[in-house]
Design a protein around this motif. Structure first.
Motif, PDB file in Angstrom:
ATOM      1  N   ARG A  10       0.820  -1.219   0.000  1.00 42.02           N
ATOM      2  CA  ARG A  10       0.000   0.000   0.000  1.00 42.02           C
ATOM      3  C   ARG A  10       0.850   1.263   0.000  1.00 42.02           C
ATOM      4  O   ARG A  10       0.406   2.313  -0.416  1.00 42.02           O
ATOM      5  N   THR A  40      -0.050  10.284   5.167  1.00 43.56           N
ATOM      6  CA  THR A  40      -0.494   9.099   4.434  1.00 43.56           C
ATOM      7  C   THR A  40       0.557   8.007   4.358  1.00 43.56           C
ATOM      8  O   THR A  40       0.209   6.841   4.171  1.00 43.56           O
ATOM      9  N   LEU A  83      -5.375   6.959  -0.920  1.00 43.36           N
ATOM     10  CA  LEU A  83      -4.769   5.680  -0.567  1.00 43.36           C
ATOM     11  C   LEU A  83      -5.542   4.472  -1.087  1.00 43.36           C
ATOM     12  O   LEU A  83      -4.943   3.485  -1.506  1.00 43.36           O
TER      13      LEU A  83
END
Length: 122
Positions: A10, A40, A83
């Motif tokens: 991710r 993030t 994201l």
């Protein structure tokens, strides 16, 4: 694939470096972009535990201390969409796994937040 491997996918830092260079060259506010990276993908992301249940709420609380709750809710929704490709919702949250018991909210990065499983067999 381990939880740590899934988390690392991710947060691909190589791709982020390319995005960061683009931000500097296209007239965007680099300071705001650096804050986005912090929350993030950096130390802030470890505090939020993105990708686990309640991530948007944790983000709202963390950012709300600095920019107020209403604005934090909107900024965190933007980060969530960056994201995961979707806005936060109850349905999206329900599909996420719970935060692991050993998650380190004070880690330097999300990759460091998941402590490796110790093998007791020596």
């Amino acid at each position: 694939m381990t939880d740590l491997d899934a988390l690392a996918l991710r947060f691909d830092m190589a791709a982020l470096g390319i995005v960061s260079l683009k931000a500097e060259g296209d007239g965007r506010d680099v300071d705001a972009f650096n804050l986005r990276l912090y929350w993030t993908l950096g130390e802030g992301a470890a505090k939020i535990a993105w990708g686990f249940q309640g991530d948007h709420g944790r983000c709202t609380v963390a950012l709300g201390k600095h920019i107020g709750e209403d604005r934090a809710r909107r900024v965190c929704a933007s980060y969530h969409k960056d994201l995961f490709g979707v806005a936060p919702s109850n349905e999206v949250n329900a599909e996420k796994p719970p935060v692991p018991d050993d998650w380190d909210f004070d880690a330097d990065s999300p990759e460091d937040a998941l402590k490796p499983v110790e093998d007791d067999e020596a």
